[in-house]
Structure formats: structure tokens, C-alpha cells
Write a protein that holds these residues in place. Structure first.
Motif, PDB file in Angstrom:
ATOM      1  N   PRO A 131       0.826  -1.210   0.000  1.00 13.38           N
ATOM      2  CA  PRO A 131       0.000   0.000   0.000  1.00 13.38           C
ATOM      3  C   PRO A 131       0.857   1.255   0.000  1.00 13.38           C
ATOM      4  CG  PRO A 131       0.053  -0.974   2.188  1.00 13.38           C
ATOM      5  CD  PRO A 131       0.756  -1.940   1.278  1.00 13.38           C
ATOM      6  N   ASN A 132       0.281   2.317  -0.515  1.00 17.09           N
ATOM      7  CA  ASN A 132       0.933   3.626  -0.477  1.00 17.09           C
ATOM      8  C   ASN A 132       0.410   4.354   0.757  1.00 17.09           C
ATOM      9  OD1 ASN A 132       2.294   5.965  -1.000  1.00 17.09           O
ATOM     10  ND2 ASN A 132       1.111   6.538  -2.809  1.00 17.09           N
ATOM     11  N   VAL A 133       1.203   4.352   1.824  1.00 16.57           N
ATOM     12  CA  VAL A 133       0.789   4.909   3.106  1.00 16.57           C
ATOM     13  C   VAL A 133       1.646   6.138   3.417  1.00 16.57           C
ATOM     14  CG1 VAL A 133       0.401   4.435   5.558  1.00 16.57           C
ATOM     15  CG2 VAL A 133       0.189   2.582   3.884  1.00 16.57           C
ATOM     16  N   ARG A 134       0.971   7.185   3.839  1.00 16.28           N
ATOM     17  CA  ARG A 134       1.673   8.396   4.262  1.00 16.28           C
ATOM     18  C   ARG A 134       1.058   8.919   5.554  1.00 16.28           C
ATOM     19  NH1 ARG A 134       5.112  10.693   0.513  1.00 16.28           N
ATOM     20  NH2 ARG A 134       5.897  11.690   2.426  1.00 16.28           N
ATOM     21  N   PHE A 135       1.927   9.308   6.471  1.00 19.92           N
ATOM     22  CA  PHE A 135       1.471   9.897   7.727  1.00 19.92           C
ATOM     23  C   PHE A 135       0.886  11.281   7.440  1.00 19.92           C
ATOM     24  CE2 PHE A 135       2.676  12.215  11.776  1.00 19.92           C
ATOM     25  CZ  PHE A 135       1.636  11.667  12.515  1.00 19.92           C
ATOM     26  N   ARG A 136      -0.275  11.580   8.018  1.00 20.82           N
ATOM     27  CA  ARG A 136      -0.968  12.830   7.750  1.00 20.82           C
ATOM     28  C   ARG A 136      -0.559  13.963   8.703  1.00 20.82           C
ATOM     29  NH1 ARG A 136      -5.252  13.330   4.716  1.00 20.82           N
ATOM     30  NH2 ARG A 136      -6.168  14.832   6.169  1.00 20.82           N
ATOM     31  N   TYR A 137       0.381  13.692   9.571  1.00 23.17           N
ATOM     32  CA  TYR A 137       0.837  14.683  10.545  1.00 23.17           C
ATOM     33  C   TYR A 137      -0.328  15.173  11.410  1.00 23.17           C
ATOM     34  CZ  TYR A 137       5.202  14.637   7.982  1.00 23.17           C
ATOM     35  OH  TYR A 137       6.376  14.227   7.385  1.00 23.17           O
ATOM     36  N   GLU A 138      -1.192  14.219  11.762  1.00 25.88           N
ATOM     37  CA  GLU A 138      -2.296  14.468  12.686  1.00 25.88           C
ATOM     38  C   GLU A 138      -2.147  13.501  13.855  1.00 25.88           C
ATOM     39  OE1 GLU A 138      -5.771  15.906   9.540  1.00 25.88           O
ATOM     40  OE2 GLU A 138      -5.828  13.896  10.431  1.00 25.88           O
TER      41      GLU A 138
ATOM     42  N   GLN B 299     -12.398  -3.103  -9.824  1.00 27.85           N
ATOM     43  CA  GLN B 299     -12.061  -1.965 -10.663  1.00 27.85           C
ATOM     44  C   GLN B 299     -12.791  -0.726 -10.161  1.00 27.85           C
ATOM     45  OE1 GLN B 299     -13.434  -2.813 -14.628  1.00 27.85           O
ATOM     46  NE2 GLN B 299     -15.584  -2.726 -14.089  1.00 27.85           N
ATOM     47  N   GLY B 300     -12.425   0.429 -10.712  1.00 27.38           N
ATOM     48  CA  GLY B 300     -13.091   1.664 -10.335  1.00 27.38           C
ATOM     49  C   GLY B 300     -12.363   2.403  -9.228  1.00 27.38           C
ATOM     50  N   LEU B 301     -12.971   3.479  -8.769  1.00 30.48           N
ATOM     51  CA  LEU B 301     -12.429   4.335  -7.718  1.00 30.48           C
ATOM     52  C   LEU B 301     -13.336   4.266  -6.497  1.00 30.48           C
ATOM     53  CD1 LEU B 301     -10.494   6.576  -6.673  1.00 30.48           C
ATOM     54  CD2 LEU B 301     -12.009   8.240  -7.788  1.00 30.48           C
ATOM     55  N   ASP B 302     -12.755   3.971  -5.346  1.00 31.51           N
ATOM     56  CA  ASP B 302     -13.510   3.875  -4.086  1.00 31.51           C
ATOM     57  C   ASP B 302     -12.938   4.870  -3.088  1.00 31.51           C
ATOM     58  OD1 ASP B 302     -14.883   3.226  -1.790  1.00 31.51           O
ATOM     59  OD2 ASP B 302     -14.572   1.065  -1.968  1.00 31.51           O
ATOM     60  N   THR B 303     -13.704   5.914  -2.795  1.00 29.24           N
ATOM     61  CA  THR B 303     -13.289   6.933  -1.820  1.00 29.24           C
ATOM     62  C   THR B 303     -14.287   7.019  -0.672  1.00 29.24           C
ATOM     63  OG1 THR B 303     -14.426   8.666  -3.098  1.00 29.24           O
ATOM     64  CG2 THR B 303     -12.102   8.282  -3.596  1.00 29.24           C
TER      65      THR B 303
ATOM     66  N   GLN C 102      -8.678   7.447   4.607  1.00 27.47           N
ATOM     67  CA  GLN C 102      -7.919   7.970   5.733  1.00 27.47           C
ATOM     68  C   GLN C 102      -8.122   7.003   6.894  1.00 27.47           C
ATOM     69  OE1 GLN C 102      -8.404  12.169   6.613  1.00 27.47           O
ATOM     70  NE2 GLN C 102      -8.936  12.620   4.474  1.00 27.47           N
ATOM     71  N   SER C 103      -7.022   6.592   7.494  1.00 30.96           N
ATOM     72  CA  SER C 103      -7.094   5.575   8.538  1.00 30.96           C
ATOM     73  C   SER C 103      -6.291   6.027   9.756  1.00 30.96           C
ATOM     74  CB  SER C 103      -6.552   4.242   8.005  1.00 30.96           C
ATOM     75  OG  SER C 103      -5.166   4.351   7.735  1.00 30.96           O
ATOM     76  N   MET C 104      -6.193   5.140  10.735  1.00 28.24           N
ATOM     77  CA  MET C 104      -5.484   5.528  11.955  1.00 28.24           C
ATOM     78  C   MET C 104      -4.827   4.318  12.601  1.00 28.24           C
ATOM     79  SD  MET C 104      -8.302   6.007  14.979  1.00 28.24           S
ATOM     80  CE  MET C 104      -9.049   4.580  15.780  1.00 28.24           C
TER      81      MET C 104
ATOM     82  N   SER D 170      -2.871   8.425   5.445  1.00 26.31           N
ATOM     83  CA  SER D 170      -3.515   8.311   4.143  1.00 26.31           C
ATOM     84  C   SER D 170      -3.124   6.960   3.563  1.00 26.31           C
ATOM     85  CB  SER D 170      -3.047   9.443   3.211  1.00 26.31           C
ATOM     86  OG  SER D 170      -3.553   9.249   1.900  1.00 26.31           O
ATOM     87  N   TYR D 171      -4.124   6.157   3.195  1.00 24.47           N
ATOM     88  CA  TYR D 171      -3.905   4.761   2.793  1.00 24.47           C
ATOM     89  C   TYR D 171      -4.477   4.567   1.398  1.00 24.47           C
ATOM     90  CZ  TYR D 171      -3.270  -0.250   3.769  1.00 24.47           C
ATOM     91  OH  TYR D 171      -2.844  -1.564   3.768  1.00 24.47           O
ATOM     92  N   GLN D 172      -3.638   4.100   0.446  1.00 18.31           N
ATOM     93  CA  GLN D 172      -4.068   3.991  -0.948  1.00 18.31           C
ATOM     94  C   GLN D 172      -3.623   2.662  -1.550  1.00 18.31           C
ATOM     95  OE1 GLN D 172      -2.453   7.425  -2.937  1.00 18.31           O
ATOM     96  NE2 GLN D 172      -3.608   8.886  -1.694  1.00 18.31           N
ATOM     97  N   LEU D 173      -4.528   2.076  -2.373  1.00 22.92           N
ATOM     98  CA  LEU D 173      -4.257   0.856  -3.129  1.00 22.92           C
ATOM     99  C   LEU D 173      -4.568   1.129  -4.601  1.00 22.92           C
ATOM    100  CD1 LEU D 173      -6.022  -1.682  -0.734  1.00 22.92           C
ATOM    101  CD2 LEU D 173      -3.557  -1.336  -0.935  1.00 22.92           C
ATOM    102  N   TYR D 174      -3.768   0.544  -5.520  1.00 26.12           N
ATOM    103  CA  TYR D 174      -3.926   0.867  -6.931  1.00 26.12           C
ATOM    104  C   TYR D 174      -3.971  -0.338  -7.855  1.00 26.12           C
ATOM    105  CZ  TYR D 174      -2.700   5.650  -5.593  1.00 26.12           C
ATOM    106  OH  TYR D 174      -2.683   6.884  -5.004  1.00 26.12           O
ATOM    107  N   ARG D 175      -3.529  -1.496  -7.423  1.00 29.77           N
ATOM    108  CA  ARG D 175      -3.308  -2.600  -8.353  1.00 29.77           C
ATOM    109  C   ARG D 175      -4.590  -3.053  -9.053  1.00 29.77           C
ATOM    110  NH1 ARG D 175      -0.606  -8.533  -7.028  1.00 29.77           N
ATOM    111  NH2 ARG D 175      -1.114  -9.478  -9.042  1.00 29.77           N
ATOM    112  N   MET D 176      -5.674  -3.241  -8.314  1.00 32.20           N
ATOM    113  CA  MET D 176      -6.958  -3.606  -8.923  1.00 32.20           C
ATOM    114  C   MET D 176      -7.808  -2.342  -9.005  1.00 32.20           C
ATOM    115  SD  MET D 176      -6.664  -6.862  -9.631  1.00 32.20           S
ATOM    116  CE  MET D 176      -8.293  -7.530  -9.834  1.00 32.20           C
TER     117      MET D 176
END
Length: 312
Positions: A59-66, A186-190, A153-155, A141-147
Motif C-alpha cells: 500500500p501507499n501509506v503516508r502519515f498525515r501529521y495528525e 475496478q473503479g475508484l472507491d473513496t 484515511q485511517s489511523m 492516508s492509505y491507498q491501493l492501486y493494483r486492482m
């Protein structure tokens, strides 16, 4: 004199009958029994339709500084707190302590995705204050792209208490994905790309840990800190800050998802054909026996394959 085979060719035998005859009816029944039962066998043996599948992805994970921190300072319900949200800091009043925070994310394998968060917080305390427990929320911030493209946003929730006053809490764990239902193929899930903590709210209920955790657990997809291996160090000097040090890794995840139509058909077709081949072999032998032994009356006509090719 010895006799040797000098030449051979196959013999084609055609069995002819009228359309309205027992032989034609027999062929129709055999056709139905050849192709329909394998479908029923494959379907009734469970798993004919691939309802969900899985794959691995970093996963593409980045700390949100929160962050939101509550440090328990005694058995009488005392605490000091701090967060990156101005509304919360205003509500805690004189219990607010401004820490020194340092954050570093590392991409160890240089693949463009972060692999680890190093979080360090030094919380100043009054000489009469001792820390007996910590409750800390860090958001990501948590992101997946392969499928499908899945963004949320998670914690990670860190909690530890001790009857002995501490000088430092050390945490080392993995931020893991938890699914209650598979993702789309497939598609975008937000759906969950919303703040875990409503930092713009002026109401105390928005920062209550019970409400935050309860709303977060209502999600079908969440992250949680696993195997934190907390280490509680004691011996803090009266003028020293209380330290929270966390190492949080972002491991490769096994993602479950709902397969698309063509993937389901591909999986079902393999199962169907594997059973169909057995039925084809069996009923082909049945037809050869019935017609060669004239169990049903037909008119056999013999043709060699070589003469057939010559005529064509």
C-alpha cells in the motif's frame, strides 16, 4: 513366410437413420446427458463461481501529521493532553502540554512507497506530574492501486497503562489492513476518504476517544496496529519530558476483492471442462457399443478416410 503390415488406413462408418427414430432420440438423450450433468456436478461441488479472490500489494501509506495524545497522570482521573487540532487544544485548557515532535518516513527499498514511520514525541510535564498511561491516535492516508483505486484515511491507536510511573513508551509494530468485505476489482472507491477526527469541530464529543473509535470501527475497511510490543521504561527525572517513541511499518498486504465477470467465467469454465471430458469419454464409448452392435436399428455405411479425401 513371415507377413508384415505394409499399409493401413482408418475406416469411417456412418450410421444413418430417419429423424423420427429411436436412434435419433437416443442421440438427443446422450447429448443432454453429456453436457448438462457436468454443469450440475461442477456447480454442486461448491466453489463453481469465484465469489472472491486475493492478491498482494504494497500500500501507499503516508502519515498525515495528525495526532491526538492523552497522557494519564494519576489514578484520580488526571491527565494532560495535546493534539494537532486547535479545537481540541482549546477544550483541554490548562491541561494542554505542547510537546516536541519529530517524524521521519523511510522508503527502505527505494520503490517510491514509504515502508516505515519513525515517530518521536517529548511531552513536557510539571515536576509533580507522573505519567501512568498513554492513549495516542495517529492518522494516515492509505491507498491501493493494483486492482481498484482505493483511497481512505485511517489511523493507528496506541494505548498502554502501568501502575508504575514511566519515563518512556516504546512501540514497534505493523500497520495492517482489516477488511470486513472484499474490495471491488475496478473503479475508484473513496467511501472512507474522510477524516478520522473532525478537527474543525468545536464540540468535545468530536474528540472523545469512545466516539472516535466507535465511528471508525463501523467502517468495512480499517487499519490497526498489530504486534506493538510495548516497552515501558521508568526512571524519569522531574525536569525530563515523557517520551513516546513509535516505529510503525507499512507491510505488504493480502487484499481480498470481488472478481469481475470474465475472471469468474474463466474459473468456472476450467471446472466445467474438467468434468465434461469424463462424460465425453464415457458416452462416446456408449455410442460406439450401441451402434456397432446394432442395439438400435440403423443403416451402416462404410467409407475409408483415404477414399473420402480423394472424392473431395
Amino acid at each position: 513366410m513371415a507377413i508384415y503390415e505394409v499399409y493401413s488406413h482408418p475406416l469411417l462408418v456412418r450410421y444413418r437413420s430417419s429423424l423420427c427414430s429411436r436412434a435419433s432420440l437416443f442421440l438427443l438423450v446422450v447429448l443432454v446427458l453429456t453436457y448438462i450433468p457436468p454443469l450440475l456436478v461442477a456447480y454442486r461441488s461448491q466453489g463453481f463461481w469465484l465469489k472472491q479472490s486475493s492478491y498482494e500489494e504494497q500500500p501507499n501509506v503516508r502519515f498525515r501529521y495528525e495526532a491526538l495524545l492523552i497522557a494519564l497522570t494519576g489514578s484520580s482521573g488526571g491527565y494532560v493532553a495535546w493534539s494537532t487540532f486547535q479545537g481540541f487544544n482549546s477544550l483541554v485548557g490548562e491541561r494542554l502540554r505542547i510537546p516536541q515532535v519529530s517524524v521521519r518516513e523511510e522508503d527502505k527499498n527505494q520503490d517510491g512507497k514509504m515502508d516505515q514511520l519513525n515517530f518521536n514525541l517529548e511531552l513536557p510535564l510539571l515536576p509533580v506530574e507522573d505519567v501512568h498511561g498513554v492513549q495516542l491516535i495517529l492518522t494516515f492516508s492509505y491507498q491501493l492501486y493494483r486492482m481498484s483505486t482505493f483511497v481512505m484515511q485511517s489511523m493507528a491507536f496506541i494505548q498502554f497503562t502501568s501502575p508504575v510511573p514511566g519515563a518512556k513508551l516504546y512501540i514497534n509494530g505493523d500497520l495492517r489492513l482489516q477488511q470486513r468485505q472484499p474490495l471491488s476489482h475496478q473503479g475508484l472507491d473513496t467511501t472512507y476518504n474522510v477524516s478520522v477526527i473532525n478537527g474543525t469541530s468545536p464540540f468535545a464529543s468530536s474528540y472523545d476517544l469512545t466516539n472516535i473509535i466507535s465511528a471508525y470501527q463501523e467502517r468495512n475497511v480499517t487499519t490497526f496496529l498489530t504486534n506493538p510490543n510495548p516497552i515501558w521504561l521508568v526512571g524519569r527525572g522531574t525536569s525530563d519530558p515523557f517520551v513516546v517513541q513509535a516505529v510503525i511499518r507499512y507491510p505488504v498486504e493480502t487484499i481480498t476483492y470481488q472478481p469481475g465477470f470474465w475472471e469468474m467465467i474463466k474459473f468456472a469454465w476450467i471446472q466445467y471442462v474438467s468434468v465434461l471430458l469424463i462424460f465425453l469419454w464415457v458416452f462416446e464409448r456408449v455410442k460406439i457399443f450401441v451402434f456397432q452392435n446394432q442395439v438400435l436399428t440403423t443403416v451402416p455405411v462404410s467409407h475409408s478416410s483415404s477414399s473420402k479425401l480423394h472424392q473431395s
